[in-house]
Design a protein around this motif. Sequence first.
Motif, short mmCIF file in Angstrom:
data_model
loop_
_atom_site.label_atom_id
_atom_site.label_comp_id
_atom_site.label_asym_id
_atom_site.label_seq_id
_atom_site.Cartn_x
_atom_site.Cartn_y
_atom_site.Cartn_z
N VAL A 10 0.86 -1.18 0.00
CA VAL A 10 0.00 0.00 0.00
C VAL A 10 0.89 1.23 0.00
O VAL A 10 1.68 1.42 0.92
N LEU A 14 8.21 6.62 -2.94
CA LEU A 14 9.51 6.09 -3.37
C LEU A 14 9.84 4.77 -2.69
O LEU A 14 10.45 3.88 -3.30
N GLY A 15 9.41 4.59 -1.42
CA GLY A 15 9.66 3.32 -0.73
C GLY A 15 8.84 2.18 -1.31
O GLY A 15 9.36 1.09 -1.57
N GLN A 35 -3.46 5.42 -3.50
CA GLN A 35 -4.72 6.17 -3.39
C GLN A 35 -4.87 7.24 -4.49
O GLN A 35 -5.99 7.49 -4.94
N PHE A 39 0.04 10.35 -10.81
CA PHE A 39 1.03 11.24 -10.19
C PHE A 39 1.30 12.42 -11.11
O PHE A 39 1.33 12.27 -12.33
N LYS A 128 -7.61 3.67 -2.39
CA LYS A 128 -7.29 4.13 -1.04
C LYS A 128 -7.68 3.07 -0.02
O LYS A 128 -8.86 2.74 0.12
N GLY A 290 9.58 2.75 5.62
CA GLY A 290 9.65 4.17 5.27
C GLY A 290 8.97 5.08 6.28
O GLY A 290 8.97 4.82 7.48
N PRO A 298 13.47 16.53 7.21
CA PRO A 298 14.23 16.13 6.01
C PRO A 298 15.65 16.69 5.95
O PRO A 298 16.23 16.75 4.88
N ALA A 301 18.47 14.93 4.09
CA ALA A 301 18.11 14.45 2.75
C ALA A 301 18.21 12.92 2.67
O ALA A 301 18.72 12.37 1.70
N GLY A 303 15.38 10.85 4.13
CA GLY A 303 14.09 10.23 4.48
C GLY A 303 13.68 9.19 3.45
O GLY A 303 13.34 8.04 3.78
N ALA A 304 13.69 9.61 2.19
CA ALA A 304 13.34 8.66 1.12
C ALA A 304 14.40 7.57 1.04
O ALA A 304 14.10 6.40 0.77
P1 FAD Z 1 5.61 8.67 0.85
O1 FAD Z 1 6.56 9.25 -0.11
O2 FAD Z 1 4.84 9.59 1.73
O3 FAD Z 1 4.59 7.77 0.01
C1 FAD Z 1 3.43 7.24 0.58
C2 FAD Z 1 2.45 6.92 -0.55
O4 FAD Z 1 1.34 6.22 0.01
C3 FAD Z 1 1.88 8.15 -1.23
O5 FAD Z 1 1.97 7.98 -2.63
C4 FAD Z 1 0.43 8.20 -0.76
O6 FAD Z 1 -0.44 8.77 -1.70
C5 FAD Z 1 0.14 6.71 -0.53
N1 FAD Z 1 -0.92 6.46 0.45
C6 FAD Z 1 -1.05 7.02 1.68
N2 FAD Z 1 -2.14 6.52 2.32
C7 FAD Z 1 -2.69 5.59 1.47
C8 FAD Z 1 -3.82 4.73 1.58
N3 FAD Z 1 -4.61 4.73 2.68
N4 FAD Z 1 -4.11 3.91 0.54
C9 FAD Z 1 -3.31 3.90 -0.59
N5 FAD Z 1 -2.23 4.71 -0.73
C10 FAD Z 1 -1.91 5.54 0.29
N6 FAD Z 1 14.24 12.44 1.45
C11 FAD Z 1 15.42 12.16 0.81
O7 FAD Z 1 15.87 10.98 0.82
N7 FAD Z 1 16.11 13.14 0.16
C12 FAD Z 1 15.65 14.45 0.11
O8 FAD Z 1 16.30 15.31 -0.50
C13 FAD Z 1 14.41 14.79 0.80
N8 FAD Z 1 13.90 16.05 0.81
C14 FAD Z 1 12.72 16.32 1.48
C15 FAD Z 1 12.18 17.64 1.52
C16 FAD Z 1 10.99 17.93 2.21
C17 FAD Z 1 10.47 19.36 2.30
C18 FAD Z 1 10.26 16.87 2.83
C19 FAD Z 1 8.95 17.15 3.56
C20 FAD Z 1 10.77 15.56 2.78
C21 FAD Z 1 12.00 15.27 2.12
N9 FAD Z 1 12.55 13.98 2.10
C22 FAD Z 1 13.72 13.70 1.46
C23 FAD Z 1 11.86 12.89 2.81
C24 FAD Z 1 11.05 12.05 1.88
O9 FAD Z 1 10.19 12.86 1.12
C25 FAD Z 1 10.21 11.02 2.65
O10 FAD Z 1 10.95 10.46 3.70
C26 FAD Z 1 9.82 9.92 1.66
O11 FAD Z 1 8.99 10.45 0.66
C27 FAD Z 1 9.13 8.76 2.35
O12 FAD Z 1 8.79 7.79 1.38
P2 FAD Z 1 7.64 6.75 1.63
O13 FAD Z 1 7.57 5.94 0.38
O14 FAD Z 1 7.85 6.07 2.92
O15 FAD Z 1 6.31 7.62 1.83
#
Ligand code: FAD
Length: 375
Positions: A10, A14-15, A35, A39, A128, A290, A298, A301, A303-304
Amino acid sequence: MVESVRIGIVGAGLGGVAAAGLLGRAGYDVTLYEQAPSFSRLGAGIQFGPNVMKIMRRLGLEERIEAVSCHPDFWFSRNGADGAYLSRIPLNAQHDRYGATYVTIHRGDVHEIMLGAVDPAAIRFGKKLVDFEENASGVVLSFEDGTIDTVEMLIGADGLNSRVRETLLGPEDPLFTGWIGHRALIPAARLSGLEVEPCVKWWSSDRHMMAYFLDRNRDEFYFVTGEPAADWPRGVAWQPSTRAALHESFKGYCDTVQAYIEAAESVTKWPLFTRDPLPLWHKGRVVLLGDACHPMKPHMAQGAAMAIEDAAVLVRCITELGVGDMAATFETYRRHRVERASRVQQVSNANTWLRADEDPYWVYGHDVYAIDLNA
Ligand code: FAD
């Protein structure tokens, strides 16, 4: 031979995309539920350290990402008021030591490239997740559109406000850190005559501006700030802002920073959240990765990067240890991730990373494929 197990992920951030791509390449039956209906290319940049690019190599994406991204040789930290250098950290100047390239790139571009590593038939947009229930043979997923699906393993990669985390651990708002970040793109043409370094962070005691190029041709420059803020309206993802608000906030910073602000296109502001460490990362057939389990400010840099490293280690555990004893496989994953993710979360939240000269090897030199899972 790959075990027959239907895996649902779900969240196609990026994770989640990294996990889906790696599982697909390993031959697993995987479905990615997102959800969003689709994009769009939101105005934001991202930095991928060599620790991430080693995983992109396994996804077959390293060269494509390198071809479109900027490859800074150094990370410079500078005093906001007078521009004095606080540190000069080698990035690609030590490429071979870290084992891969350090890239800065448009977030939308790298997300699109990574989505290309997932079989389009495995991605379900507009799904979602609202609830799930585990039974003896699987996990029944319920979506907002009234549909249901059943998987044998569920990976919660659904970000800061994870519904999967909430179902496992109960509702709990993330913690507002008292910080926001402004983000803005600058077409490079607007920078002519200005001093521009490919990757630079301007600092003062309580705020900063991180700036870098988003592409190989250096056509797009970008900055993201960190600034204190008293509060943030609940449930609001981001707000429009203005150059005037930034000038006010960065009063006292040097002319170069003021010129970046003046050259910015539309400016937005974003709240920065965190969570206390979770008491569990997995339960039964369900596992988190993630931001769903360790969101952070962040400022490193990374988090992702931590989300993508989680994905890679989890996929290694699934492929190398099997899914016959899911609890043991998930626990091995947690054991190999919790210390590193927590350390990065701590340093990131403290906002001290690379402000003074230090060796970033423990972050950039890390190779998730060199970990001994039996250790
Ligand atoms: P997310 O990227 O939040 O993805 C979660 C996904 O799940 C989304 O697509 C969402 O739509 C979907 N989703 C949520 N709920 C549901 C549901 N109920 N059903 C179905 N889908 C759902 N990190 C770096 O490594 N380098 C950087 O330079 C960097 N710069 C940043 C700058 C800022 C200002 C911020 C706020 C963050 C930055 N980060 C950076 C951190 C990074 O953006 C996050 O840590 C990263 O995006 C987390 O990835 P994720 O896949 O865990 O979650």
